[in-house]
Design an enzyme around this catalytic site. Structure first.
Site, PDB file in Angstrom:
ATOM      1  N   LYS A  50       0.849  -1.190   0.000  1.00  0.00           N
ATOM      2  CA  LYS A  50       0.000   0.000   0.000  1.00  0.00           C
ATOM      3  C   LYS A  50       0.885   1.240   0.000  1.00  0.00           C
ATOM      4  CE  LYS A  50      -1.870   2.446   3.253  1.00  0.00           C
ATOM      5  NZ  LYS A  50      -1.676   3.784   2.660  1.00  0.00           N
ATOM      6  N   GLU A  61      10.474   0.679  10.205  1.00  0.00           N
ATOM      7  CA  GLU A  61      11.464   1.732   9.976  1.00  0.00           C
ATOM      8  C   GLU A  61      10.746   3.040  10.255  1.00  0.00           C
ATOM      9  OE1 GLU A  61      13.162   4.589   8.906  1.00  0.00           O
ATOM     10  OE2 GLU A  61      13.095   4.047   6.780  1.00  0.00           O
ATOM     11  N   CYS A  88      13.392  10.530   6.868  1.00  0.00           N
ATOM     12  CA  CYS A  88      13.399   9.983   8.231  1.00  0.00           C
ATOM     13  C   CYS A  88      14.761  10.127   8.883  1.00  0.00           C
ATOM     14  CB  CYS A  88      12.952   8.534   8.222  1.00  0.00           C
ATOM     15  SG  CYS A  88      13.803   7.540   7.016  1.00  0.00           S
ATOM     16  N   GLU A 137      10.327  15.072  15.932  1.00  0.00           N
ATOM     17  CA  GLU A 137      10.590  15.049  14.497  1.00  0.00           C
ATOM     18  C   GLU A 137       9.689  16.091  13.833  1.00  0.00           C
ATOM     19  OE1 GLU A 137       9.292  11.481  12.375  1.00  0.00           O
ATOM     20  OE2 GLU A 137      11.213  11.467  11.350  1.00  0.00           O
TER      21      GLU A 137
HETATM   22  P1  NAI Z   1       2.015   7.738   8.729  1.00  0.00           P
HETATM   23  O1  NAI Z   1       2.912   6.908   9.538  1.00  0.00           O
HETATM   24  O2  NAI Z   1       0.641   7.988   9.229  1.00  0.00           O
HETATM   25  O3  NAI Z   1       1.856   7.094   7.270  1.00  0.00           O
HETATM   26  C1  NAI Z   1       2.742   6.171   6.684  1.00  0.00           C
HETATM   27  C2  NAI Z   1       1.956   5.066   6.005  1.00  0.00           C
HETATM   28  O4  NAI Z   1       1.206   4.342   6.976  1.00  0.00           O
HETATM   29  C3  NAI Z   1       0.925   5.558   4.996  1.00  0.00           C
HETATM   30  O5  NAI Z   1       0.907   4.662   3.924  1.00  0.00           O
HETATM   31  C4  NAI Z   1      -0.376   5.505   5.756  1.00  0.00           C
HETATM   32  O6  NAI Z   1      -1.502   5.361   4.948  1.00  0.00           O
HETATM   33  C5  NAI Z   1      -0.170   4.284   6.614  1.00  0.00           C
HETATM   34  N1  NAI Z   1      -0.948   4.235   7.836  1.00  0.00           N
HETATM   35  C6  NAI Z   1      -1.448   5.275   8.566  1.00  0.00           C
HETATM   36  N2  NAI Z   1      -2.103   4.820   9.650  1.00  0.00           N
HETATM   37  C7  NAI Z   1      -2.011   3.480   9.626  1.00  0.00           C
HETATM   38  C8  NAI Z   1      -2.475   2.437  10.472  1.00  0.00           C
HETATM   39  N3  NAI Z   1      -3.148   2.696  11.588  1.00  0.00           N
HETATM   40  N4  NAI Z   1      -2.197   1.169  10.153  1.00  0.00           N
HETATM   41  C9  NAI Z   1      -1.489   0.882   9.046  1.00  0.00           C
HETATM   42  N5  NAI Z   1      -1.027   1.817   8.206  1.00  0.00           N
HETATM   43  C10 NAI Z   1      -1.281   3.099   8.476  1.00  0.00           C
HETATM   44  O7  NAI Z   1       2.713   9.074   8.426  1.00  0.00           O
HETATM   45  P2  NAI Z   1       2.005  10.432   7.907  1.00  0.00           P
HETATM   46  O8  NAI Z   1       0.709  10.707   8.561  1.00  0.00           O
HETATM   47  O9  NAI Z   1       1.991  10.325   6.459  1.00  0.00           O
HETATM   48  O10 NAI Z   1       3.011  11.499   8.479  1.00  0.00           O
HETATM   49  C11 NAI Z   1       2.918  11.937   9.830  1.00  0.00           C
HETATM   50  C12 NAI Z   1       4.283  12.147  10.389  1.00  0.00           C
HETATM   51  O11 NAI Z   1       4.984  10.914  10.381  1.00  0.00           O
HETATM   52  C13 NAI Z   1       5.156  13.074   9.595  1.00  0.00           C
HETATM   53  O12 NAI Z   1       4.976  14.385   9.922  1.00  0.00           O
HETATM   54  C14 NAI Z   1       6.515  12.571   9.967  1.00  0.00           C
HETATM   55  O13 NAI Z   1       6.909  13.158  11.178  1.00  0.00           O
HETATM   56  C15 NAI Z   1       6.342  11.109  10.167  1.00  0.00           C
HETATM   57  N6  NAI Z   1       6.765  10.295   9.011  1.00  0.00           N
HETATM   58  C16 NAI Z   1       7.932   9.636   9.087  1.00  0.00           C
HETATM   59  C17 NAI Z   1       8.363   8.884   8.039  1.00  0.00           C
HETATM   60  C18 NAI Z   1       9.636   8.161   8.099  1.00  0.00           C
HETATM   61  O14 NAI Z   1      10.106   7.652   7.093  1.00  0.00           O
HETATM   62  N7  NAI Z   1      10.250   8.044   9.250  1.00  0.00           N
HETATM   63  C19 NAI Z   1       7.614   8.800   6.792  1.00  0.00           C
HETATM   64  C20 NAI Z   1       6.359   9.485   6.825  1.00  0.00           C
HETATM   65  C21 NAI Z   1       5.978  10.211   7.902  1.00  0.00           C
END
Ligand code: NAI
Length: 779
Positions: free
Chosen positions: A190, A264, A298, A393
């Protein structure tokens, strides 16, 4: 304007990349996408729009997957998996190679589409994201080819659910899909809801590359679809990249399901500049560290730590450099900083920065586009380590900074975070660099460089940055399991009987910090043999005893810095001292379990030899990376490991867990066999006579069900292993979610402790973390 004036102003002309081909591709697809299931695109359904964050324009409409669609994707992946694995390494390598070739052929299309969808500068998608994605498929075509020869004891896990974020949409897809399918798994992936388009283009490539239907399935949607995947009963493994908060939720949601998991997660990575650094290079590095991809990385070097003596000069030059950054149309080849991914992310970054009242804020004096999701490159100086912006972050183009005086202070500040993903250090002094690198709590360390990635170099974090590695040989263990059938483990009960202790009433003890210690609660219980006769008593440990043992283990941190040679000597010495008392231990085991004492003691001595042998041989490797220098894959101890020992092999089980843990430099808190604990309490004396420093091995007796969750919850325990015959895998996984510690549990499967499964590389991997250190080397 005269030539002289142009030189003075250094104004630049725009150099826009054409979006025509990508827009045509979108139109050809009807600008409406369904999912990619079983090798075909499904009809588009209800969903949401995907927009270009630079302009707000709608690029396409996407479908929010329903439970039935997720089920169909999982069913297709399940059906395809045996055939894909049976194709063999060479067969899979050919298909993965074809994917790599097609990614190369369509590189420009992928780069433009990525930039349109995500807002990142075309320079980055063209020169970094897409080439690295290709590289990942080439590298893993090779891993498929080599699997049978090099990993003969491993096999595919089955169906992998993969959930990726929006910051590197295609690259994260490559990091997830390539190793999974190379090892014979099939996937349901996804993409993030903001950025699904290159994943759908990738699906198109899969069709062209001859990927058999069902091997790669892509479903689109938001977190609700992510939850359907993580909760799906017919998925064997979840791989997630994203926020720490969601990672924690996924850990809790998958606990006890038997699904393998890698996470990750976030970071707040330090960027350390020592006073002897080449400051101009360090500033260019910093541009790549925090303004690459608008800081939505990240492992972004988002926390600048600069040595006091050069801080003023460094910050002055940094501000001058910031003011020259070009923010604008991501498709313009001349710009440095593009758009944030979505108005939601822009609002998050704005809110975090606006809430801060500490320090001084410098915003780059660059021209900002009038519309679109843009945020100016920002520097906040003079923050205290505890200020929220030094800890949280931000995930945007915002650098926070503070100063330090000594290398020791730099290390303390660098490690003052709940995360542990990456770290950068900048110095001209090789001694200093190589002295500091091992002290940093991070999965990746870059020396005089930053944000370098390669398929051959493992990537992943420690602490709340998650667990598991992507890339390199170490990345493959996340997509394979030991070959062969497993048997269910029955709960092993100790024997019951009657009779009270005779003679002097000695209080049974625990073993904490190298000393025998009374259990905190003061309770003990009797242990009986098969014939119902009383064999002895053991203390009943409680949470306070766990705390004391963990504290003792923490205090023995020096063990991690001992040489493998010394650890080998101590393990041999334990073996020697155990063998000297072999008859006594054999009788004890016979008394406890009824039989097999001689064989179990002999196997335990032999196993200690195995771990003594490994103590100085599981070193790192230098990895061949195609960019500047080399990447060292170093194996570090995990830290404090809490291990619930097997019930069925009271001595051999304990030795089988203690051996690899301490051989690799960890300290162990072992909870003895609950059913047959007396072999462990006898073992205290062997430890006492074998020069094991106090605190390196701690042994508790008591109820597994009571002690396992305490260890799993404890913030100072770095990993928990659970091989109890009481079904506690789910509890351990669930309770570990808060601190996101690594777990290794039996999921109710029996281990043949006397056989090959009782030792080997799985134990070495569990007892170590790979730290990838990138160093300049050669030209
Ligand atoms: P997120 O962690 O919510 O989203 C990442 C992925 O997880 C997306 O594909 C999303 O649809 C999915 N997802 C969301 N909720 C889920 C759940 N309960 N179960 C399974 N999958 C789920 O990150 P988001 O909202 O896009 O960004 C929020 C914050 O997260 C950002 O501001 C940043 O600080 C951090 N972030 C960190 C990343 C990294 O690589 N360390 C990447 C993206 C966001």
């Amino acid at each position: 304007m005269t030539v002289k004036e142009i030189f003075e102003s250094m104004d630049y002309g725009t150099a826009p990349e054409s979006a025509a081909e990508a827009l045509t591709w979108l139109v050809d697809q009807g600008a409406q996408f369904g999912h990619f299931i079983n090798g075909e695109f499904t009809e588009a359904g209800e969903g949401f729009d995907s927009r270009n964050p630079a302009t707000g324009e709608v690029l396409a409409s996407l479908t929010q997957a329903t439970q039935a669609e997720v089920d169909a994707a999982v069913a297709a992946a399940r059906a395809a998996q045996p055939g894909w694995a049976a194709l063999g390494g060479y067969g899979r390598a050919r298909v993965i190679y074809a994917i790599a070739r097609l990614l190369q052929k369509h590189a420009r299309l992928f780069a433009v589409l990525e930039t349109l969808d995500n807002g990142k500068p075309i320079r980055e998608s063209r020169d970094i994201d897409v080439p690295l994605a290709q590289r990942h498929f080439y590298y893993h075509a090779g891993m498929a080819q080599l699997m049978e020869a090099e990993l003969p004891d491993r096999e595919a896990l089955g169906v992998c659910g993969q959930i990726i974020p929006w910051n590197f949409p295609l690259l994260m897809l490559a990091w997830k899909v390539a190793p999974a399918i190379a090892m014979g798994n099939t996937v349901v992936l996804k993409p993030a809801e903001y950025t699904s388009l290159t994943a759908l283009l990738f699906a198109d490539i899969c069709q062209q590359a001859g990927v058999p239907p069902g091997v790669v399935n892509i479903v689109t949607g938001d977190g609700a679809v992510g939850e359907m995947i993580t909760g799906h009963a017919d998925i064997d493994k979840i791989a997630f990249t994203g926020s720490t908060e969601v990672g924690r939720r996924i850990r809790a949601a998958t606990a006890g399901s038997g699904k393998a998991l890698t996470l990750e997660l976030g970071g707040k990575s330090p960027y350390i500049v020592f006073d002897d650094a080449d400051l101009d290079s360090a500033i260019e590095g910093l541009v790549d560290a925090i303004w690459f991809n608008q800081g939505q990385v990240c492992c972004a070097g988002s926390r600048l730590l600069v040595q006091e003596g050069v801080a003023e000069t460094f910050l002055t030059r940094l501000k001058a450099r910031m003011d020259k950054l070009r923010v604008g149309d991501p498709l313009d080849k001349s710009i440095d900083v593009g758009a944030l991914v979505d108005p939601v992310q822009l609002a998050t970054v704005t809110r975090l920065v606006d809430a801060n009242t500490a320090g001084q804020v410098h915003r780059a004096a660059c021209n900002m586009p009038a519309t679109g999701c843009y945020y100016p490159p920002t520097l906040i100086t003079g923050l205290a380590p505890s200020d929220p912006l030094m800890q949280e972050e931000i995930f945007g183009p915002v650098l926070v900074s503070t100063t330090f005086r000594t290398p020791a202070e730099a290390v303390a500040l660098a490690n003052n975070t709940r995360y542990g993903l990456a770290a950068t250090l900048w110095t001209e002094n090789v001694n200093l660099a190589l002295d500091v690198a091992p002290k940093l709590a991070a999965g990746v360390v870059w020396v005089n460089g930053t944000n370098m990635f390669d398929a051959a170099a493992g990537f992943g974090g420690v602490r709340e940055s998650g667990f598991g590695r992507e890339g390199g040989w170490e990345g493959l263990s996340a997509y394979t399991r030991p070959r062969g059938a497993t048997k269910a483990l029955k709960t092993v009960e100790g024997y019951t009987g009657d009779g009270a202790p005779e003679g002097l009433d000695r209080t049974p003890k625990l073993y904490i910090g190298g000393k025998q210690a009374r259990p905190d609660g003061g309770y003990s219980r009797s242990v009986y043999g098969k014939d119902g006769g009383l064999l002895g008593q053991v203390g009943i440990g409680n949470r306070k005893d766990v705390r004391n043992a963990v504290e003792a283990a923490r205090g023995a941190a020096g063990w991690a810095r001992t040489t493998g040679h010394l650890r080998a000597q101590i393990l041999y010495f334990i073996a020697e001292n155990l063998e000297a008392r072999a008859d006594e231990f054999a009788r004890r085991i016979n008394g406890l379990t009824g039989a097999g004492g001689d064989a179990e003691v002999a196997a335990s001595v032999k196993r200690l030899f195995t771990w003594a042998a490994w103590a100085d041989k599981y070193a790192g490797e230098a990895r061949d990376v195609p960019i500047r220098g080399m990447a060292l894959a170093l194996r570090e101890p995990v830290g404090v490991i809490g291990a619930i020992c097997p019930d069925e092999a009271p001595l051999l089980g304990l030795i089988s867990l203690m051996g690899p843990a301490i051989a690799m430099g960890n300290r162990a808190v072992l909870v003895a066999s609950q059913a047959f604990p007396l072999a462990a309490t006898d073992f205290y004396q062997v430890l006492d006579t074998s020069d094991v420093p106090g605190g390196v091995v701690n042994i508790l007796t008591g109820s597994h069900a009571e002690l396992a969750p305490v260890l799993a919850k404890h913030a100072d325990v770095d990993a928990v292993w659970c091989f109890s015959s009481t079904p506690l895998s789910g509890v351990v996984e669930k309770e570990s979610a808060a601190s996101l510690k690594r777990t290794w549990v039996n999921h109710g499967r029996a281990v043949d402790w006397a056989g090959a499964a009782g030792e080997g590389r799985a134990f070495l991997e569990a007892a170590t973390e790979v730290k990838t250190v990138w160093v300049p080397y050669g030209e």
